[in-house]
Design a protein around this motif. Structure first.
Motif, PDB file in Angstrom:
ATOM      1  N   PHE A 109       0.818  -1.208   0.000  1.00  0.00           N
ATOM      2  CA  PHE A 109       0.000   0.000   0.000  1.00  0.00           C
ATOM      3  C   PHE A 109       0.854   1.261   0.000  1.00  0.00           C
ATOM      4  O   PHE A 109       0.487   2.268  -0.605  1.00  0.00           O
ATOM      5  N   GLU A 110       1.990   1.169   0.664  1.00  0.00           N
ATOM      6  CA  GLU A 110       2.843   2.347   0.769  1.00  0.00           C
ATOM      7  C   GLU A 110       3.415   2.754  -0.590  1.00  0.00           C
ATOM      8  O   GLU A 110       3.890   3.868  -0.759  1.00  0.00           O
ATOM      9  N   SER A 111       3.359   1.854  -1.563  1.00  0.00           N
ATOM     10  CA  SER A 111       3.919   2.163  -2.879  1.00  0.00           C
ATOM     11  C   SER A 111       2.857   2.631  -3.860  1.00  0.00           C
ATOM     12  O   SER A 111       3.153   2.947  -5.007  1.00  0.00           O
ATOM     13  N   LEU A 112       1.625   2.672  -3.389  1.00  0.00           N
ATOM     14  CA  LEU A 112       0.508   2.947  -4.282  1.00  0.00           C
ATOM     15  C   LEU A 112       0.603   4.325  -4.926  1.00  0.00           C
ATOM     16  O   LEU A 112       0.352   4.480  -6.128  1.00  0.00           O
ATOM     17  N   HIS A 113       0.994   5.301  -4.166  1.00  0.00           N
ATOM     18  CA  HIS A 113       0.965   6.675  -4.673  1.00  0.00           C
ATOM     19  C   HIS A 113       2.073   6.945  -5.669  1.00  0.00           C
ATOM     20  O   HIS A 113       2.003   7.910  -6.415  1.00  0.00           O
ATOM     21  N   ARG A 114       3.081   6.098  -5.676  1.00  0.00           N
ATOM     22  CA  ARG A 114       4.158   6.294  -6.635  1.00  0.00           C
ATOM     23  C   ARG A 114       4.083   5.304  -7.787  1.00  0.00           C
ATOM     24  O   ARG A 114       4.604   5.551  -8.851  1.00  0.00           O
ATOM     25  N   GLY A 115       3.455   4.170  -7.497  1.00  0.00           N
ATOM     26  CA  GLY A 115       3.378   3.148  -8.529  1.00  0.00           C
ATOM     27  C   GLY A 115       4.622   2.285  -8.605  1.00  0.00           C
ATOM     28  O   GLY A 115       4.728   1.416  -9.458  1.00  0.00           O
ATOM     29  N   VAL A 116       5.542   2.536  -7.704  1.00  0.00           N
ATOM     30  CA  VAL A 116       6.785   1.761  -7.682  1.00  0.00           C
ATOM     31  C   VAL A 116       7.041   1.280  -6.258  1.00  0.00           C
ATOM     32  O   VAL A 116       6.918   2.054  -5.312  1.00  0.00           O
ATOM     33  N   HIS A 117       7.383   0.017  -6.120  1.00  0.00           N
ATOM     34  CA  HIS A 117       7.621  -0.520  -4.788  1.00  0.00           C
ATOM     35  C   HIS A 117       8.862   0.080  -4.165  1.00  0.00           C
ATOM     36  O   HIS A 117       9.894   0.176  -4.814  1.00  0.00           O
ATOM     37  N   ARG A 118       8.741   0.466  -2.919  1.00  0.00           N
ATOM     38  CA  ARG A 118       9.879   1.059  -2.240  1.00  0.00           C
ATOM     39  C   ARG A 118      10.673   0.028  -1.447  1.00  0.00           C
ATOM     40  O   ARG A 118      11.737   0.319  -0.935  1.00  0.00           O
ATOM     41  N   ASN A 119      10.126  -1.147  -1.292  1.00  0.00           N
ATOM     42  CA  ASN A 119      10.927  -2.223  -0.716  1.00  0.00           C
ATOM     43  C   ASN A 119      10.488  -3.557  -1.273  1.00  0.00           C
ATOM     44  O   ASN A 119       9.447  -3.665  -1.920  1.00  0.00           O
ATOM     45  N   SER A 120      11.271  -4.553  -1.025  1.00  0.00           N
ATOM     46  CA  SER A 120      10.940  -5.895  -1.477  1.00  0.00           C
ATOM     47  C   SER A 120      10.207  -6.618  -0.364  1.00  0.00           C
ATOM     48  O   SER A 120      10.371  -6.313   0.812  1.00  0.00           O
ATOM     49  N   ALA A 121       9.385  -7.587  -0.749  1.00  0.00           N
ATOM     50  CA  ALA A 121       8.697  -8.426   0.224  1.00  0.00           C
ATOM     51  C   ALA A 121       9.156  -9.867   0.019  1.00  0.00           C
ATOM     52  O   ALA A 121       9.067 -10.394  -1.083  1.00  0.00           O
TER      53      ALA A 121
END
Lengths: 283, 283
Positions: A109-121
DNA sequence: CGTAGGGTTGACAGCTTTCAAGAAGTGTGG
DNA sequence: CCACACTTCTTGAAAGCTGTCAACCCTACG
């Protein structure tokens, strides 16, 4: 408890061949009701059960990467079973563990506003997640008020949990940090129906150390300290909490109280009706 | 830029007498469009302008408490101007700064799922916030797709920002933490149109120290260190970033790289189709 | 003018990091 | 089944940094 697995179990031979069908909707599906139950929305209201939509479920083996830092945010995920860790590789190659996620927690969810993941899961054990494509998510939320509400609550919990992390790292002493981590872990496991006194850590010492912001040797030493004090029993990743009250006491030590009295907070809200001229003051 | 204040400016004599009308809808109102603009939803789409709803605006003087830890979550807030800090009093009386919030940031969402605030919000300067009562929030979101979207994005940013915090505290050295904090501050100010190289810190050293998890003397020393290296210029709370590239370089130092190579992440996603039997393994 | 709070700096004890080595567990292949 | 390699975990010792206590300067404010 395992009833939610009923919708799965087919195509057992997908294994990691799934890596070839790059991020295809794989592994199976489950009913929306399962998703809502995992998200803890069962008690709310069985309102709009006019939603026959199924939700994609992805199954991950231990160590599998759900999504990569820098990759496009194509789906939101809700952990269904197992546990994942969120890691962020610093620019210099060191990778920092940002959080641990268990059943019911939202990922991406934290990456939603940028459209790019900020970390790996990364999965820390055999796990499964619900996948909600961001494309069409709005429509889906509009269709199902229950899903909408559940998501809001889950995100609220998520944000709440982020505050817990800050609290974790706020402690000065390493022993205190580890104590808080263990209590946090205990509470989290209890909330999904597991024993809060006896559990198995899914992550290695280094990951714990990374989350707590200390060296992994220090984590090891802190484990030994707490164990020698009789608060816990440690056998590799098997943890027994022997003396919960004293462990709580141990976790409560913060920085000296000298600073507390000074930055006091008024006991009542104050407001004033100044125009929004704060900008001028900041120039 | 100041046009958003047009709807305010009346009832200038409310001052902190407002504290008597305990948390009443005070200070004024603004158009929903103002709220959306502050939330950064201007570029999206001027879709449903069929929304004539006004939004309550609360004005806060320096040091005013927007809400108290433990109090009921009656409203969500979006910072309109100024800046606030979220603080949490530990059980032993020490109060920990959890985050700093500027224009566009949401306050109170993390408490939504419990209905009780988990920390207090205190204005660090003359500020104003939009107040969105939680009661009726769902209805409002359904009515205005723009608001709904803006909220989602704001929350996503919020969660993203929580990750930043983790990154901040992940640094070992105090100098590095402070460097990261300054860069974080710089970026945040730049995003609201202020200078990223020259700014005024609204918070005292102790609050910075609390957020960074170090002693306030250490913050002071780190400021001096960075200043003596020529990276910044410090005059009380006035900060000049003199050498941005080197400051970035300074902020990049993390723990030794020795641990980086080991906990490597596969470069492709792996999945498997095991049934959700992870529960049995966790027992 | 005196007080109170914020900020800076110094000295020292204490804890953590780092480097290093060894023990224990895990998995693979013969 | 054992041997081997590999990772994880633990523990030790020294160096470094930070926390704490203390003193001092400065500004704001009554």
């Amino acid at each position: 408890m395992h009833s939610s697995a009923s919708a799965l179990g087919h195509n057992d031979h997908a294994y990691w061949h799934a890596s070839r069908r790059r991020l295809a909707p794989l592994s199976g599906e489950a009913h929306m009701a399962d998703l809502l139950r995992v998200m803890g929305a069962d008690g709310d209201a069985g309102t709009t059960w006019d939603d026959p939509l199924n939700v994609a479920v992805w199954c991950l083996r231990d160590g599998a990467v759900l999504f990569h830092e820098g990759g496009p945010t194509e789906s939101l995920f809700v952990v269904r079973s197992g546990s994942l860790k969120s890691v962020k590789l610093s620019e210099d190659g060191y990778n920092q563990v940002v959080s641990f996620a268990g059943p019911g927690q939202v990922l991406g969810f934290e990456s939603l506003h940028r459209g790019v993941h900020r970390n790996s899961a990364v999965a820390m054990e055999v796990s499964s997640v619900f996948a909600l494509p961001v494309k069409g998510l709005d429509r889906r939320r509009q269709q199902s008020a229950a899903l909408d509400m559940a998501l809001q609550m889950a995100i609220s919990r998520q944000l709440d949990g982020a505050g817990d992390m800050a609290e974790l790292m706020a402690a000065v002493a390493a022993d205190v940090r580890l104590s808080r981590f263990l209590l946090w872990m205990s509470r989290r496991l209890a909330s999904v129906g597991q024993s809060p006194l006896r559990f198995h850590l899914r992550m290695c010492r280094r990951d714990v150390a990374s989350l707590l912001g200390v060296a992994h040797e220090t984590v090891s030493r802190s484990f030994s300290n707490l164990a020698s004090e009789g608060l816990i029993k440690v056998l590799n990743r098997e943890i027994d909490i022997l003396d919960m009250p004293r462990l709580i006491e141990r976790a409560r030590c913060t920085r000296g109280l000298s600073e507390s009295a000074q930055a006091s907070i008024p006991t009542r809200s104050l407001a004033m009706a100044t125009d929004g001229t704060a900008h001028s003051a900041s120039a």
